[in-house]
Design a protein around this motif. Structure first.
Motif, PDB file in Angstrom:
ATOM      1  N   GLY A  45       0.771  -1.237   0.000  1.00  0.00           N
ATOM      2  CA  GLY A  45       0.000   0.000   0.000  1.00  0.00           C
ATOM      3  C   GLY A  45       0.795   1.276   0.000  1.00  0.00           C
ATOM      4  N   SER A  46       2.126   1.225   0.152  1.00  0.00           N
ATOM      5  CA  SER A  46       3.065   2.345   0.219  1.00  0.00           C
ATOM      6  C   SER A  46       3.484   2.583   1.666  1.00  0.00           C
ATOM      7  CB  SER A  46       2.506   3.640  -0.372  1.00  0.00           C
ATOM      8  OG  SER A  46       1.617   4.278   0.517  1.00  0.00           O
ATOM      9  N   ILE A  47       4.680   3.140   1.801  1.00  0.00           N
ATOM     10  CA  ILE A  47       5.189   3.453   3.134  1.00  0.00           C
ATOM     11  C   ILE A  47       4.290   4.468   3.826  1.00  0.00           C
ATOM     12  CG2 ILE A  47       7.067   4.654   4.342  1.00  0.00           C
ATOM     13  CD1 ILE A  47       9.035   3.216   2.597  1.00  0.00           C
ATOM     14  N   GLU A  48       3.818   5.458   3.078  1.00  0.00           N
ATOM     15  CA  GLU A  48       2.960   6.480   3.678  1.00  0.00           C
ATOM     16  C   GLU A  48       1.695   5.875   4.259  1.00  0.00           C
ATOM     17  OE1 GLU A  48       4.233   6.552   0.680  1.00  0.00           O
ATOM     18  OE2 GLU A  48       5.687   8.207   0.778  1.00  0.00           O
ATOM     19  N   ALA A  49       1.075   4.939   3.528  1.00  0.00           N
ATOM     20  CA  ALA A  49      -0.152   4.309   4.016  1.00  0.00           C
ATOM     21  C   ALA A  49       0.118   3.437   5.232  1.00  0.00           C
ATOM     22  CB  ALA A  49      -0.794   3.477   2.907  1.00  0.00           C
ATOM     23  N   ALA A  50       1.241   2.691   5.214  1.00  0.00           N
ATOM     24  CA  ALA A  50       1.581   1.845   6.359  1.00  0.00           C
ATOM     25  C   ALA A  50       1.851   2.682   7.596  1.00  0.00           C
ATOM     26  CB  ALA A  50       2.793   0.983   6.029  1.00  0.00           C
ATOM     27  N   ALA A  51       2.566   3.802   7.438  1.00  0.00           N
ATOM     28  CA  ALA A  51       2.837   4.677   8.571  1.00  0.00           C
ATOM     29  C   ALA A  51       1.558   5.331   9.080  1.00  0.00           C
ATOM     30  CB  ALA A  51       3.858   5.744   8.176  1.00  0.00           C
ATOM     31  N   ALA A  52       0.642   5.650   8.173  1.00  0.00           N
ATOM     32  CA  ALA A  52      -0.615   6.282   8.583  1.00  0.00           C
ATOM     33  C   ALA A  52      -1.447   5.345   9.448  1.00  0.00           C
ATOM     34  CB  ALA A  52      -1.411   6.701   7.343  1.00  0.00           C
ATOM     35  N   ILE A  53      -1.374   4.031   9.166  1.00  0.00           N
ATOM     36  CA  ILE A  53      -2.122   3.078   9.993  1.00  0.00           C
ATOM     37  C   ILE A  53      -1.611   3.118  11.430  1.00  0.00           C
ATOM     38  CG2 ILE A  53      -2.565   0.626  10.375  1.00  0.00           C
ATOM     39  CD1 ILE A  53      -2.552   0.236   7.373  1.00  0.00           C
ATOM     40  N   MET A  54      -0.298   3.198  11.592  1.00  0.00           N
ATOM     41  CA  MET A  54       0.268   3.257  12.946  1.00  0.00           C
ATOM     42  C   MET A  54      -0.197   4.514  13.668  1.00  0.00           C
ATOM     43  SD  MET A  54       4.094   1.809  12.327  1.00  0.00           S
ATOM     44  CE  MET A  54       4.307   0.319  11.355  1.00  0.00           C
ATOM     45  N   ASN A  55      -0.285   5.615  12.935  1.00  0.00           N
ATOM     46  CA  ASN A  55      -0.800   6.835  13.547  1.00  0.00           C
ATOM     47  C   ASN A  55      -2.252   6.652  13.978  1.00  0.00           C
ATOM     48  OD1 ASN A  55       1.566   8.326  13.320  1.00  0.00           O
ATOM     49  ND2 ASN A  55       1.053   9.076  11.273  1.00  0.00           N
ATOM     50  N   ARG A  56      -3.017   5.928  13.171  1.00  0.00           N
ATOM     51  CA  ARG A  56      -4.412   5.664  13.544  1.00  0.00           C
ATOM     52  C   ARG A  56      -4.492   4.879  14.850  1.00  0.00           C
ATOM     53  NH1 ARG A  56      -8.033   8.959  11.039  1.00  0.00           N
ATOM     54  NH2 ARG A  56      -7.871   8.838   8.776  1.00  0.00           N
ATOM     55  N   PHE A  57      -3.619   3.900  14.996  1.00  0.00           N
ATOM     56  CA  PHE A  57      -3.654   3.083  16.208  1.00  0.00           C
ATOM     57  C   PHE A  57      -3.233   3.885  17.440  1.00  0.00           C
ATOM     58  CE2 PHE A  57      -3.796  -0.741  13.483  1.00  0.00           C
ATOM     59  CZ  PHE A  57      -4.780  -1.436  14.152  1.00  0.00           C
TER      60      PHE A  57
END
Length: 391
Positions: A260-272
């Motif tokens: 999904g891209s690094i940006e999308a993966a990092a955004a999930i962590m921010n969501r958590f």
């Protein structure tokens, strides 16, 4: 910065697990930063863990054989009693083959062809196959597991989490979860996972009686040696598998970034990091319904729940994300010792080579998936409003 403290003091095993997890997490981050590639590894620790797990299952098998032998021989009735006792004990220690959840909406390929096509596409990118069933529930989480003796695959998606992610973040989430099927996470496998469960059951059976009388104190003393042995085996299995579990999480993160891209993966962590805010909002919706304050007659109270949740999450300021990142760094492994701390996982993604998303979506695919999930969305929304999260 961190006004909330952990609810309870961890036990000795949990404290040791957290210390080891911190050391492994920092070492793995250093390896990635130095340019080493994360990949599943079969090493001496993994082999030793399998041997210990097989020995644990061997004890269960011996109890089963002993139970049958005593029941058959009889021994004038005494053998029957002992055989039945050993049989019940072996039954509680037996390996488990989980089944499908019976209280959650389930989707199969015929029910959601567009969703399963997306899952298959992501699975091909991360080097595995897709899943056989998708379960939808009220949790703000996602997971994968196997069910049945044939090891069929189940992906469980919490609708509250799915609804607060963008389409590209959902692809990264699928990449992370499907990556667990191919990343060497032995702790949740049938052999080691069931061995850990058996040892935990043994420990429960011979835990010391608190505030014992004279007889109970004697029994506690008799069980001191086997209790220490079981505790030692649990700690040893933790020690042997924890590094592989940590590596599996980092590898799953890299799979998320690849899909999904690094940006999308990092955004999930921010969501958590701010998932507690979503929990509070949804619980407030349930509480409001239970006390009868919504009082609307033109629509059901669950309608528009996901839209209200999305608006609530968008209202969270960046300063709260930053505060939560700092809290995660301060707490380290206070939440879940089997996962690396969020801030280390975030750093690990950022030091990697930026890659474009291998899987993308468009409005037509998103619309078809939304249509397939329409009924589960309604059902889960009703459950959240009526019973709260976990209902």
């Amino acid at each position: 910065m961190d006004p909330e403290q952990p609810d309870e003091e961890p036990g000795r095993l949990e404290r040791r697990r957290r210390r080891l997890a911190g050391l492994h997490g920092e070492k793995l981050l250093a390896e990635v930063a130095a340019g080493e590639t994360l990949r599943p590894r079969r090493d001496a620790a993994g082999l030793a863990a399998y041997l210990i797990a097989l020995a644990v299952h061997g004890v269960t098998a011996a109890l089963t054989i002993g139970a049958v032998w005593f029941v058959v021989t009889g021994w004038g009735g005494a053998g029957m009693v002992l055989g039945c006792f050993l049989g019940v004990l072996a039954w509680t220690l037996r390996p488990r083959f989980p089944g499908l959840p019976d209280d959650e909406p389930l989707l199969h390929r015929a029910d959601a062809p567009a969703l399963f096509a997306l899952i298959d596409e992501v699975a091909a990118v991360v080097g595995t196959r897709g899943v056989d069933t998708v379960a939808v529930n009220t949790e703000i989480n996602a997971s994968v597991t196997t069910y049945g003796m044939r090891g069929r695959r189940l992906l469980t998606v919490g609708l509250p989490l799915w609804e607060i992610l963008t389409p590209q973040e959902r692809i990264a989430l699928l990449g992370h979860e499907l990556g667990h099927y191919s990343n060497g996470d032995t702790r949740h496998g049938l052999i080691i996972g069931n061995a850990l469960r058996s040892l935990t059951t043994w420990r429960y059976f011979i835990d010391p009686t608190p505030n014992p009388n004279l007889v109970e104190a004697f029994v506690n003393l008799v069980f001191l040696l086997p209790r220490s042995l079981i505790q030692g085996l649990l700690m040893l299995l933790d020690r042997l598998t924890l590094r592989a579990t940590q590596r599996a999480e980092y590898l799953a993160d890299s799979m998320a970034a690849r899909a999904g891209s690094i940006e999308a993966a990092a955004a999930i962590m921010n969501r958590f990091l701010v998932v507690s805010s979503a929990t509070t909002m949804l619980q407030r919706e349930a509480n409001t319904q239970q006390v009868g304050r919504r009082g609307t007659t033109d629509r059901e109270p669950w309608q528009g729940l996901w839209e209200r949740l999305g608006a609530h999450m968008k209202s969270i300021p960046e300063s709260e994300y930053e505060r939560q990142r700092r809290v995660a760094a301060l707490r380290g492994h206070s939440v879940d010792s089997t996962h690396p701390p969020t801030h280390l996982r975030h750093q690990c993604l950022l030091v990697g080579t930026p890659l474009p998303a291998a899987v993308t979506t468009d409005s037509d695919r998103e619309s078809r998936i939304a249509t397939e999930l329409a009924e589960p969305r309604r059902e889960v929304a009703k459950r959240v409003v009526k019973h709260g999260l976990g209902g």
